[in-house]
Design a protein around this motif. Structure first.
Motif, short mmCIF file in Angstrom:
data_model
loop_
_atom_site.label_atom_id
_atom_site.label_comp_id
_atom_site.label_asym_id
_atom_site.label_seq_id
_atom_site.Cartn_x
_atom_site.Cartn_y
_atom_site.Cartn_z
N SER A 103 0.86 -1.18 0.00
CA SER A 103 0.00 0.00 0.00
C SER A 103 0.90 1.23 0.00
O SER A 103 1.66 1.45 0.94
CB SER A 103 -0.89 0.00 1.24
N LEU A 104 0.80 2.04 -1.04
CA LEU A 104 1.71 3.19 -1.13
C LEU A 104 1.32 4.31 -0.17
O LEU A 104 2.08 5.25 0.02
CB LEU A 104 1.78 3.69 -2.58
N ILE A 145 -7.65 -12.56 -5.40
CA ILE A 145 -8.46 -11.49 -4.81
C ILE A 145 -9.94 -11.89 -4.75
O ILE A 145 -10.72 -11.30 -4.02
CB ILE A 145 -8.27 -10.17 -5.59
N ARG A 146 -10.30 -12.94 -5.53
CA ARG A 146 -11.69 -13.39 -5.53
C ARG A 146 -12.02 -14.32 -4.37
O ARG A 146 -13.18 -14.49 -4.04
CB ARG A 146 -12.03 -14.06 -6.86
N PHE A 152 -6.87 -5.98 0.78
CA PHE A 152 -6.69 -5.06 1.90
C PHE A 152 -5.21 -4.74 2.13
O PHE A 152 -4.88 -3.73 2.74
CB PHE A 152 -7.34 -5.62 3.16
N GLU A 153 -4.32 -5.58 1.64
CA GLU A 153 -2.88 -5.31 1.74
C GLU A 153 -2.50 -4.08 0.92
O GLU A 153 -1.49 -3.43 1.17
CB GLU A 153 -2.06 -6.51 1.22
N LEU A 154 -3.33 -3.79 -0.10
CA LEU A 154 -3.00 -2.70 -1.02
C LEU A 154 -3.65 -1.37 -0.64
O LEU A 154 -3.29 -0.33 -1.17
CB LEU A 154 -3.43 -3.09 -2.44
N LEU A 155 -4.61 -1.43 0.29
CA LEU A 155 -5.35 -0.23 0.67
C LEU A 155 -4.76 0.42 1.92
O LEU A 155 -4.02 -0.22 2.66
CB LEU A 155 -6.82 -0.59 0.93
N GLN A 163 -13.43 3.08 -2.63
CA GLN A 163 -12.01 2.79 -2.85
C GLN A 163 -11.78 1.29 -3.00
O GLN A 163 -11.01 0.86 -3.86
CB GLN A 163 -11.17 3.33 -1.68
N LEU A 164 -12.46 0.51 -2.15
CA LEU A 164 -12.32 -0.95 -2.24
C LEU A 164 -12.82 -1.46 -3.59
O LEU A 164 -12.17 -2.28 -4.24
CB LEU A 164 -13.10 -1.61 -1.09
#
Lengths: 229, 229
Positions: A103-104, A145-146, A152-155, A163-164
């Motif tokens: 997550s950046l 992801i399905r 959630f690791e990326l958010l 956003q999700l």
């Protein structure tokens, strides 16, 4: 120093597909390295390097990730081992590929000087078989992801439902029906309403949620899968 | 002959988890090799061997499978690469594990002299980290059989619905509701009724089915998954 063996041995490397996501811009990126030396000098490639004799293959992948991004405590999973005979023109090289999710927002960008983030939708040509490795990682991400909540690791820690949904749309490269997505999501009861709303937005501020890791672990033991699309 | 390198290199091997299924006995087996030499002399282990310098990693796995079973044209998929530093007491050895699915009706048993089929439910202790590798393969099989029709690799060409259900029950290690299983199965419309019935059974002869591979490939392109349990 030289090392001698009775039989020829392939060199063993790790290559890392590092996905980075910027939720504010709905932007899914991959970290690439510009090669200085031949082969493929001047081309872009995945970060990677040799597995040291005294480190596990996984430790080598963690080390590469840390060297290239400055972070180590993110999602990292083995992807596949690429073992074609001629995949490196210099030598017989077998590579164990990993993929990481960053997550950046949570891990501000610290890319090494020779590294650069590229939009997944606008990639340059890659050296070696790295286009194949990257394609394999994207497929894994799409499938996984399905049925596991790796998104959630990326958010960021807290996020809106929009956003999700946009993250899923970026990864799956298609539009998702908003009503159906939210219905499935809320039915699983794995989001915690933080009671707060997003700030600094022009549109009506949306509710901020967190992912309920503990509840998910509990449900996972009973064999539930995370199916939102 | 000796081979010299500037840096130390791990040895690279493949190990194969070969699952065999006997539909007539509802028996799920694994092929193991009795080790003659130390380490773990006298113990059982997975069949495996070194990756030759002029063959791909996948070719090495196919060769091992062929050497141990006499068959090569069966389902074989890369599982995971095991790269802990101390997994072999003799040397640094990294192993790329594969798993194969063999229908023992379609491919009559031709196990090599040092090899033996064991019931999955009654396994001996294994040398090296092979218990971990085998556990990993069983997990993959359990997960994958839920969303891809790999179970058909383990059955005879034609099979009854009861045989298919018992295969799922063996792999998932739990009873499955017959009505619900058949309902989901028939709804997917991926079975071809051969018009024939099983023969030589004491109970009422059941209808024989075939799996519709072409239809499945078509549906798969559209993103359908094979979810029967």
């Amino acid at each position: 120093m030289a090392y001698t063996y009775e039989y020829a041995r392939p060199a063993l490397t790790v290559d890392c597909v590092i996905f980075g996501y910027e939720a504010s811009a709905s932007s899914l990126k991959v970290l690439l390295i510009r090669r200085k030396l031949p082969p493929f000098a001047g081309d872009w490639s995945l970060p990677g390097g040799f597995v040291q004799i005294e480190e596990s293959v996984e430790a080598a992948a963690i080390r590469e990730l840390q060297e290239e991004t400055g972070v180590a405590d993110v999602f990292l999973e083995q992807l596949y081992t690429f073992g074609a005979v001629d995949r490196d023109p210099r030598d017989r090289v077998v590579s164990v590929a990993y993929y990481a999710l960053v997550s950046l927002q949570r891990h501000p960008l610290q890319a090494a000087t020779d590294a650069q983030w590229f939009e997944l939708s606008d990639l340059p040509e890659l050296g070696f078989d790295h286009t194949e490795i990257l394609g394999y990682a994207v497929e894994r991400l799409r499938r996984k992801i399905r049925y596991e909540p790796i998104g959630f690791e990326l958010l960021p820690e807290t996020f809106t439902l929009s956003q999700l949904q946009r993250l899923y749309e970026q990864i799956l490269e298609r539009e998702i029906d908003k009503r159906n997505f939210r219905k499935k999501l809320l039915k699983m009861d794995l989001l915690i309403d933080t009671g707060r709303k997003e700030t600094g937005v022009a549109h009506r501020a949306a509710q901020l949620y967190q992912f309920d890791v503990q509840k998910y672990q509990l449900l996972k033991q009973n064999g539930i899968s995370f199916e939102v699309v």
